[in-house]
Motif scaffolding. Structure first.
Motif, PDB file in Angstrom:
ATOM      1  N   ALA A  36       0.831  -1.209   0.000  1.00 30.76           N
ATOM      2  CA  ALA A  36       0.000   0.000   0.000  1.00 30.76           C
ATOM      3  C   ALA A  36       0.865   1.259   0.000  1.00 30.76           C
ATOM      4  N   VAL A  37       1.946   1.247   0.765  1.00 28.42           N
ATOM      5  CA  VAL A  37       2.860   2.394   0.796  1.00 28.42           C
ATOM      6  C   VAL A  37       3.524   2.581  -0.564  1.00 28.42           C
ATOM      7  N   ALA A  38       3.952   1.483  -1.182  1.00 26.10           N
ATOM      8  CA  ALA A  38       4.581   1.564  -2.502  1.00 26.10           C
ATOM      9  C   ALA A  38       3.603   2.124  -3.537  1.00 26.10           C
ATOM     10  N   ALA A  39       2.342   1.711  -3.451  1.00 25.77           N
ATOM     11  CA  ALA A  39       1.335   2.231  -4.378  1.00 25.77           C
ATOM     12  C   ALA A  39       1.121   3.722  -4.169  1.00 25.77           C
ATOM     13  N   ALA A  40       1.127   4.152  -2.905  1.00 21.10           N
ATOM     14  CA  ALA A  40       0.970   5.580  -2.611  1.00 21.10           C
ATOM     15  C   ALA A  40       2.146   6.372  -3.144  1.00 21.10           C
ATOM     16  N   ALA A  41       3.356   5.829  -3.009  1.00 19.81           N
ATOM     17  CA  ALA A  41       4.545   6.522  -3.517  1.00 19.81           C
ATOM     18  C   ALA A  41       4.434   6.722  -5.028  1.00 19.81           C
ATOM     19  N   ARG A  42       3.979   5.695  -5.740  1.00 17.73           N
ATOM     20  CA  ARG A  42       3.819   5.823  -7.188  1.00 17.73           C
ATOM     21  C   ARG A  42       2.747   6.854  -7.532  1.00 17.73           C
ATOM     22  N   ARG A  43       1.646   6.805  -6.797  1.00 16.05           N
ATOM     23  CA  ARG A  43       0.540   7.721  -7.082  1.00 16.05           C
ATOM     24  C   ARG A  43       0.962   9.171  -6.855  1.00 16.05           C
ATOM     25  N   MET A  44       1.656   9.438  -5.745  1.00 13.42           N
ATOM     26  CA  MET A  44       2.093  10.801  -5.446  1.00 13.42           C
ATOM     27  C   MET A  44       3.158  11.278  -6.432  1.00 13.42           C
ATOM     28  N   GLN A  45       3.881  10.349  -7.034  1.00 10.98           N
ATOM     29  CA  GLN A  45       4.892  10.713  -8.018  1.00 10.98           C
ATOM     30  C   GLN A  45       4.270  10.936  -9.397  1.00 10.98           C
ATOM     31  N   GLU A  46       3.308  10.108  -9.743  1.00 12.87           N
ATOM     32  CA  GLU A  46       2.752  10.144 -11.096  1.00 12.87           C
ATOM     33  C   GLU A  46       1.716  11.251 -11.292  1.00 12.87           C
ATOM     34  N   VAL A  47       1.023  11.646 -10.237  1.00 14.66           N
ATOM     35  CA  VAL A  47      -0.003  12.668 -10.389  1.00 14.66           C
ATOM     36  C   VAL A  47       0.683  14.004 -10.702  1.00 14.66           C
ATOM     37  N   PRO A  48       0.104  14.835 -11.587  1.00 16.21           N
ATOM     38  CA  PRO A  48       0.692  16.156 -11.833  1.00 16.21           C
ATOM     39  C   PRO A  48       0.876  16.920 -10.523  1.00 16.21           C
ATOM     40  N   HIS A  49       2.019  17.587 -10.368  1.00 16.20           N
ATOM     41  CA  HIS A  49       2.285  18.207  -9.072  1.00 16.20           C
ATOM     42  C   HIS A  49       3.121  19.478  -9.170  1.00 16.20           C
ATOM     43  N   ASP A  50       2.983  20.222 -10.272  1.00 16.31           N
ATOM     44  CA  ASP A  50       3.748  21.471 -10.346  1.00 16.31           C
ATOM     45  C   ASP A  50       3.036  22.636  -9.652  1.00 16.31           C
ATOM     46  N   LEU A  51       1.743  22.474  -9.318  1.00 12.03           N
ATOM     47  CA  LEU A  51       0.954  23.456  -8.563  1.00 12.03           C
ATOM     48  C   LEU A  51       0.916  24.819  -9.256  1.00 12.03           C
ATOM     49  N   ALA A  52       1.139  24.835 -10.577  1.00 12.94           N
ATOM     50  CA  ALA A  52       1.213  26.099 -11.298  1.00 12.94           C
ATOM     51  C   ALA A  52      -0.124  26.839 -11.335  1.00 12.94           C
ATOM     52  N   LEU A  53      -1.243  26.100 -11.287  1.00 13.40           N
ATOM     53  CA  LEU A  53      -2.552  26.743 -11.391  1.00 13.40           C
ATOM     54  C   LEU A  53      -2.892  27.559 -10.146  1.00 13.40           C
ATOM     55  N   LEU A  54      -2.193  27.318  -9.046  1.00  7.55           N
ATOM     56  CA  LEU A  54      -2.400  28.137  -7.849  1.00  7.55           C
ATOM     57  C   LEU A  54      -1.880  29.555  -8.047  1.00  7.55           C
ATOM     58  N   ASP A  55      -0.917  29.705  -8.948  1.00 10.49           N
ATOM     59  CA  ASP A  55      -0.334  31.021  -9.226  1.00 10.49           C
ATOM     60  C   ASP A  55       0.168  31.692  -7.940  1.00 10.49           C
ATOM     61  N   GLY A  56       0.760  30.884  -7.070  1.00  9.33           N
ATOM     62  CA  GLY A  56       1.351  31.424  -5.847  1.00  9.33           C
ATOM     63  C   GLY A  56       0.391  31.662  -4.700  1.00  9.33           C
ATOM     64  N   ALA A  57      -0.854  31.254  -4.822  1.00  9.22           N
ATOM     65  CA  ALA A  57      -1.798  31.414  -3.707  1.00  9.22           C
ATOM     66  C   ALA A  57      -1.356  30.571  -2.519  1.00  9.22           C
ATOM     67  N   ASP A  58      -1.488  31.119  -1.318  1.00  9.80           N
ATOM     68  CA  ASP A  58      -1.204  30.360  -0.104  1.00  9.80           C
ATOM     69  C   ASP A  58      -2.211  29.222   0.035  1.00  9.80           C
ATOM     70  N   VAL A  59      -1.774  28.125   0.667  1.00  9.74           N
ATOM     71  CA  VAL A  59      -2.664  27.005   0.968  1.00  9.74           C
ATOM     72  C   VAL A  59      -2.543  26.682   2.447  1.00  9.74           C
ATOM     73  N   HIS A  60      -3.670  26.653   3.133  1.00 10.61           N
ATOM     74  CA  HIS A  60      -3.719  26.366   4.562  1.00 10.61           C
ATOM     75  C   HIS A  60      -4.604  25.142   4.804  1.00 10.61           C
ATOM     76  N   VAL A  61      -4.072  24.143   5.464  1.00  5.03           N
ATOM     77  CA  VAL A  61      -4.844  22.963   5.840  1.00  5.03           C
ATOM     78  C   VAL A  61      -5.175  23.070   7.319  1.00  5.03           C
ATOM     79  N   LEU A  62      -6.447  23.192   7.641  1.00  6.58           N
ATOM     80  CA  LEU A  62      -6.899  23.281   9.032  1.00  6.58           C
ATOM     81  C   LEU A  62      -7.548  21.955   9.407  1.00  6.58           C
ATOM     82  N   VAL A  63      -6.918  21.224  10.300  1.00  4.36           N
ATOM     83  CA  VAL A  63      -7.445  19.935  10.737  1.00  4.36           C
ATOM     84  C   VAL A  63      -8.351  20.158  11.942  1.00  4.36           C
ATOM     85  N   VAL A  64      -9.611  19.804  11.795  1.00  7.59           N
ATOM     86  CA  VAL A  64     -10.581  19.958  12.885  1.00  7.59           C
ATOM     87  C   VAL A  64     -10.688  18.630  13.619  1.00  7.59           C
ATOM     88  N   GLU A  65     -10.279  18.642  14.850  1.00  6.24           N
ATOM     89  CA  GLU A  65     -10.251  17.432  15.664  1.00  6.24           C
ATOM     90  C   GLU A  65     -11.665  16.895  15.888  1.00  6.24           C
TER      91      GLU A  65
END
Length: 375
Positions: A36-65
């Motif tokens: 499962a970890v190996a599959a996740a590593a491949r998925r995170m590598q293969e998915v597009p990830h240049d984040l260019a469409l954000l155009d520099g917008a900040d991203v905040h992840v708020l985890v609600v317990e």
């Protein structure tokens, strides 16, 4: 009256059973986890990830317990969250912000937040401590590392953490990690995490966002909706915390017995009140963001009472809300099945929590399926 809820006992039994299985046949347990970890590593590598469409917008992840979908399904809780969502959507509209929502399901339920956070950030299913150990020894590139590689400063703020965890920061990719002693809170104690979420989020805005010289990716791990839900902090709508007397005893304090594991009717309104505070604070944070930004509000797991309420909610489902100053950044999520607004329709099926990180990377990167469809 039984002293423990079914979901609390189920969580404990799951941990014990997992340990026994691992002791009896460790390799049989490790092999599928490694796959499962190996599959996740491949998925995170293969998915597009240049984040260019954000155009520099900040991203905040708020985890609600302990923000689970039971809060949207249980009749008494639904009576509180539905009008709350309507009110908060009006706040967002007034500020020119847009929101969309969906449901995801972590491997854990009722507790073990650290495993849910690992799943959220890596795209790997993390049902146990053994799975997390294998994950952290792997070459999975976690979400914060992806942002850092694209020129973002990465920062986490964890008011519930008393000590640093450098191994975790290195694996996930956080440049800075701010924990409880460094936040400088000296007011009245509010149960788990000591301080109110709004205090710590104000610190994040002032010290991490306003001070940044480049785009920022932040992760905030909330505390105010953590069991036992006995105290609710004051909320400052204008976010001027100098007007709030945090040294005073909490204005709303329920009985101090441990509501999260006792089957007591008071637990439902107490939980609802804590969620109302945290959701108001999360949306308020989005309205206070001083730069173009996306705020991802995500429940980490169902609360420990979900399985013992009547009616019970045995699912692992949690809500996820994405709020942005630029509605165009939400369009790929809407096309991927998110719903407009803050509410999550009952008929909307939950996806695995492990699907969220790859989905966000693809939504905001060139070469994604959504971008190709538009062409």
């Amino acid at each position: 009256q039984r002293p423990f809820s079914r979901s609390s006992l189920a969580t404990f039994a799951s941990v014990v059973a997992d340990g026994v299985r691992g002791w009896l046949d460790p390799e049989a347990r490790r092999a599928p986890l490694r796959d499962a970890v190996a599959a996740a590593a491949r998925r995170m590598q293969e998915v597009p990830h240049d984040l260019a469409l954000l155009d520099g917008a900040d991203v905040h992840v708020l985890v609600v317990e302990s923000y689970g979908r039971v809060a949207l399904r249980h009749p008494e809780l639904r009576a509180r969250t539905a009008p709350l969502f309507a009110s908060l959507e009006e706040v967002l509209r007034d500020q020119g912000l847009s929101a969309c929502s969906a449901a995801f399901a972590p491997a854990v339920c009722g507790g073990r937040s650290g495993l849910a956070h690992a799943e959220l950030l890596t795209g790997a299913r993390v049902p146990s401590e053994q799975a997390r150990a294998l994950l952290m020894a792997s070459d999975v590139v976690a979400l914060p590392k992806r942002f850092r590689a694209c020129g973002y400063e990465t920062c986490e703020v964890q008011p519930g953490m008393p000590i640093h965890w450098p191994e975790g920061d290195a694996f996930y990719g956080f440049d800075r990690s701010i924990i409880q002693p460094e936040l400088g809170y000296e007011g009245a104690r509010y149960d788990f995490g000591a301080m109110p979420d709004q205090f710590a989020l104000r610190w994040l805005l002032d010290r991490c966002v306003l001070a940044a010289q480049q785009p920022v990716f932040t992760m905030y791990v909330g505390v105010s909706s953590h069991a036992p839900w006995t105290a609710v902090p004051p909320f400052a709508p204008d976010w001027d915390l100098t007007s709030v007397d945090f040294s005073a005893e909490p204005a709303v304090r329920h009985d101090t017995y441990y509501l999260s594991i006792l089957r007591d009717p008071a637990v439902v309104p107490a939980y609802a009140t804590s969620l109302e505070y945290v959701l108001r604070t999360s949306v308020g944070f989005a309205t206070q963001a001083p730069r173009p930004s996306v705020v991802v509000v995500v429940g980490d797991h169902q609360p420990p009472i979900a399985g013992s309420l009547s009616p019970a909610d045995p699912s692992h489902d949690v809500p996820v809300h994405v709020i942005s100053t630029d509605a165009r950044l939400l369009q790929p999520l809407l096309e991927a099945g998110f719903c407009d607004g803050l509410d999550v329709p009952a008929e909307l099926a939950a996806r695995p929590m492990a699907a969220l990180a790859p989905l966000l990377l693809e939504a905001w990167s060139r070469g994604s399926a959504v971008e190709e469809q538009r062409r």
